[in-house]
Scaffold this motif. Structure first.
Motif, PDB file in Angstrom:
ATOM      1  N   HIS A 144      24.484  39.990  41.340  1.00  0.00           N
ATOM      2  CA  HIS A 144      25.885  39.623  41.578  1.00  0.00           C
ATOM      3  C   HIS A 144      25.927  38.297  42.316  1.00  0.00           C
ATOM      4  O   HIS A 144      25.363  38.167  43.391  1.00  0.00           O
ATOM      5  CB  HIS A 144      26.590  40.707  42.408  1.00  0.00           C
ATOM      6  CG  HIS A 144      28.099  40.622  42.328  1.00  0.00           C
ATOM      7  ND1 HIS A 144      28.900  41.722  42.262  1.00  0.00           N
ATOM      8  CD2 HIS A 144      28.935  39.560  42.309  1.00  0.00           C
ATOM      9  CE1 HIS A 144      30.168  41.357  42.201  1.00  0.00           C
ATOM     10  NE2 HIS A 144      30.213  40.046  42.232  1.00  0.00           N
ATOM     11  N   ASN A 190      30.633  34.755  46.698  1.00  0.00           N
ATOM     12  CA  ASN A 190      30.914  35.178  48.069  1.00  0.00           C
ATOM     13  C   ASN A 190      32.083  36.163  48.100  1.00  0.00           C
ATOM     14  O   ASN A 190      32.918  36.180  47.199  1.00  0.00           O
ATOM     15  CB  ASN A 190      31.266  33.960  48.934  1.00  0.00           C
ATOM     16  CG  ASN A 190      30.081  33.014  49.063  1.00  0.00           C
ATOM     17  OD1 ASN A 190      28.922  33.436  49.004  1.00  0.00           O
ATOM     18  ND2 ASN A 190      30.374  31.744  49.238  1.00  0.00           N
ATOM     19  N   VAL A 191      32.119  36.974  49.151  1.00  0.00           N
ATOM     20  CA  VAL A 191      33.167  37.983  49.293  1.00  0.00           C
ATOM     21  C   VAL A 191      34.527  37.305  49.466  1.00  0.00           C
ATOM     22  O   VAL A 191      34.679  36.400  50.306  1.00  0.00           O
ATOM     23  CB  VAL A 191      32.885  38.905  50.498  1.00  0.00           C
ATOM     24  CG1 VAL A 191      33.994  39.946  50.618  1.00  0.00           C
ATOM     25  CG2 VAL A 191      31.520  39.572  50.363  1.00  0.00           C
ATOM     26  N   ASP A 208      38.504  41.050  46.671  1.00  0.00           N
ATOM     27  CA  ASP A 208      37.448  42.004  46.274  1.00  0.00           C
ATOM     28  C   ASP A 208      37.643  43.360  46.949  1.00  0.00           C
ATOM     29  O   ASP A 208      37.147  44.385  46.464  1.00  0.00           O
ATOM     30  CB  ASP A 208      36.057  41.507  46.721  1.00  0.00           C
ATOM     31  CG  ASP A 208      35.631  40.219  46.046  1.00  0.00           C
ATOM     32  OD1 ASP A 208      36.232  39.858  45.017  1.00  0.00           O
ATOM     33  OD2 ASP A 208      34.697  39.572  46.568  1.00  0.00           O
ATOM     34  N   GLN A 225      35.785  46.887  45.749  1.00  0.00           N
ATOM     35  CA  GLN A 225      34.341  46.629  45.815  1.00  0.00           C
ATOM     36  C   GLN A 225      33.824  47.204  47.129  1.00  0.00           C
ATOM     37  O   GLN A 225      33.764  46.522  48.141  1.00  0.00           O
ATOM     38  CB  GLN A 225      34.053  45.139  45.683  1.00  0.00           C
ATOM     39  CG  GLN A 225      34.577  44.571  44.358  1.00  0.00           C
ATOM     40  CD  GLN A 225      34.130  43.150  44.089  1.00  0.00           C
ATOM     41  OE1 GLN A 225      33.248  42.620  44.764  1.00  0.00           O
ATOM     42  NE2 GLN A 225      34.743  42.505  43.103  1.00  0.00           N
ATOM     43  N   MET A 250      31.488  45.591  49.747  1.00  0.00           N
ATOM     44  CA  MET A 250      31.891  44.355  50.433  1.00  0.00           C
ATOM     45  C   MET A 250      32.715  44.718  51.666  1.00  0.00           C
ATOM     46  O   MET A 250      33.566  45.615  51.606  1.00  0.00           O
ATOM     47  CB  MET A 250      32.721  43.465  49.499  1.00  0.00           C
ATOM     48  CG  MET A 250      32.093  43.230  48.127  1.00  0.00           C
ATOM     49  SD  MET A 250      30.386  42.641  48.187  1.00  0.00           S
ATOM     50  CE  MET A 250      29.868  42.981  46.495  1.00  0.00           C
ATOM     51  N   ARG A 306      28.120  38.012  48.499  1.00  0.00           N
ATOM     52  CA  ARG A 306      28.370  39.422  48.165  1.00  0.00           C
ATOM     53  C   ARG A 306      27.068  40.222  48.160  1.00  0.00           C
ATOM     54  O   ARG A 306      27.031  41.369  48.578  1.00  0.00           O
ATOM     55  CB  ARG A 306      29.014  39.522  46.793  1.00  0.00           C
ATOM     56  CG  ARG A 306      30.428  38.986  46.724  1.00  0.00           C
ATOM     57  CD  ARG A 306      30.965  39.178  45.318  1.00  0.00           C
ATOM     58  NE  ARG A 306      32.358  38.778  45.205  1.00  0.00           N
ATOM     59  CZ  ARG A 306      32.793  37.856  44.336  1.00  0.00           C
ATOM     60  NH1 ARG A 306      31.966  37.267  43.518  1.00  0.00           N
ATOM     61  NH2 ARG A 306      34.076  37.555  44.279  1.00  0.00           N
ATOM     62  N   SER A 360      26.133  41.460  51.580  1.00  0.00           N
ATOM     63  CA  SER A 360      26.959  42.583  52.038  1.00  0.00           C
ATOM     64  C   SER A 360      26.522  43.866  51.340  1.00  0.00           C
ATOM     65  O   SER A 360      26.364  44.923  51.967  1.00  0.00           O
ATOM     66  CB  SER A 360      28.429  42.284  51.753  1.00  0.00           C
ATOM     67  OG  SER A 360      29.261  43.285  52.289  1.00  0.00           O
TER      68      SER A 360
END
Lengths: 261, 66
Positions: free
Chosen positions: A65, A68-69, A73, A77, A80, A89, A92
């Motif tokens: 994946h 970035n978060v 999201d 998700q 995250m 991501r 996390s």
């Protein structure tokens, strides 16, 4: 899987309730420990798949994946976290999975699936779960799985609809049999509640557990179609295309003692 | 004649094929699965499959969200 790894006392305690499943037991748990699974994308579907597979004690997860978060999201998700906004991501996700189960080896890959990396990543695992939101990634994964004859659990959703099928290259339809052309109007962003993506994710994780342990009957040659607006679920038969450019010339290989064959 | 599509009643001409029905409904057959009376009709047979009075069709749009 001739030499299955032993379980420690700590692992026996951790997995006790699932090992009570009569046809799982200690051997089934050791199969899960020996297993390796690639999950393509850790969004609303793939992240939840990875979470359940780590909880179940799958030995190794290769997780792909990029990015970035983002705030958007966080409605679905589940790997995250708010404190990780703006950061990778994959970091996390790795942290959350390690917090849940330090026994599962995590191989973090900060890339999405493409034709460049698919073969290399598929070669590291026994089977694959595809939860990518772009068909280009899904096609690349499908082709790599057909080339390497690795099972592929296809999990997808949109709005309140979910679809799931398990592809065994050479035996079942592949993604290209089901979708001969790239859906032209498909967009990367789509309406989704985490509860809906998590539903198909849980079912995809069940398929992995069945494939690895040999328990039950995998969802092969059929597509489970769920309309969660009406709670109307059904299984549609799907067929191989003899002229499929991806799997049309692939023959089945002899099956083994697990559902992985 | 009267058929049902995803639970809703539709009136169509006699001998309407699945391909014609999809066209009338404005749906692209490449991204759909069509089930007639609980049997999946392969895409290649959409043009040959003539509908009959009382047929129950389910038209499933294939999705790709992850």
């Amino acid at each position: 899987m001739s030499e299955l790894p032993e379980l420690s006392d700590e692992e026996r305690s951790r997995y006790a309730w699932q090992m009570w499943t009569p046809d799982i037991g200690e051997e089934g748990q050791r199969r899960l420990k020996a297993a390796s699974v690639l999950v393509s994308r850790l969004g609303g579907v793939g992240g939840t798949v990875a979470y359940y597979l780590a909880a179940a004690g799958v030995g190794k997860l290769v997780l792909a994946h990029a990015g970035n978060v983002k705030p958007s999201d966080l409605n679905r998700q589940l790997l995250m976290t708010t404190n990780w906004l703006g950061n990778p991501r994959i970091e996390s996700a790795t942290r959350r999975l390690k917090e849940l189960n330090p026994h599962t080896e995590i191989v973090p890959v900060a890339e999405n699936i493409s034709s460049e990396n698919a073969d290399r990543l598929v070669s590291q695992v026994d089977l694959v779960v595809d939860a990518a939101p772009l068909f280009s990634e899904r096609y690349a994964m499908n082709e790599a799985c057909v080339r390497s004859r690795k099972p592929l659990v296809e999990s997808a959703m949109y709005d309140f609809s979910a679809q799931l099928t398990t592809i065994i290259p050479g035996r079942t339809p592949c993604l290209s049999c089901i979708y001969p052309d790239d859906p032209a109007n498909w967009k990367r962003e789509f309406p989704v509640f985490g509860a809906v993506s998590g539903t198909v994710a849980s079912l995809a994780a069940v398929e992995v557990i069945k494939l690895v342990t040999g328990v039950g009957t995998p969802l092969t040659g059929q597509m489970l179609w769920m309309n969660l607006r009406e709670m109307d679920n059904r299984k549609l038969p799907i067929e191989r295309r003899s002229d499929c450019p991806v799997c049309g010339s692939v023959d089945a290989e002899p099956s083994t003692d697990s559902n992985l064959g | 004649m009267r058929i049902s599509v995803n639970g809703e009643t539709h009136d169509v001409k006699e001998q309407t094929t699945i391909a014609q029905l999809l066209s009338e409904l404005g749906k692209n057959p490449k991204f759909l699965a069509v089930e007639r009376n609980r049997e999946l009709i392969p895409r290649a047979k959409h043009s040959d499959c003539a509908l009959e009075e009382g047929d129950e069709l389910e038209i499933v749009t294939l999705v790709g969200g992850g």
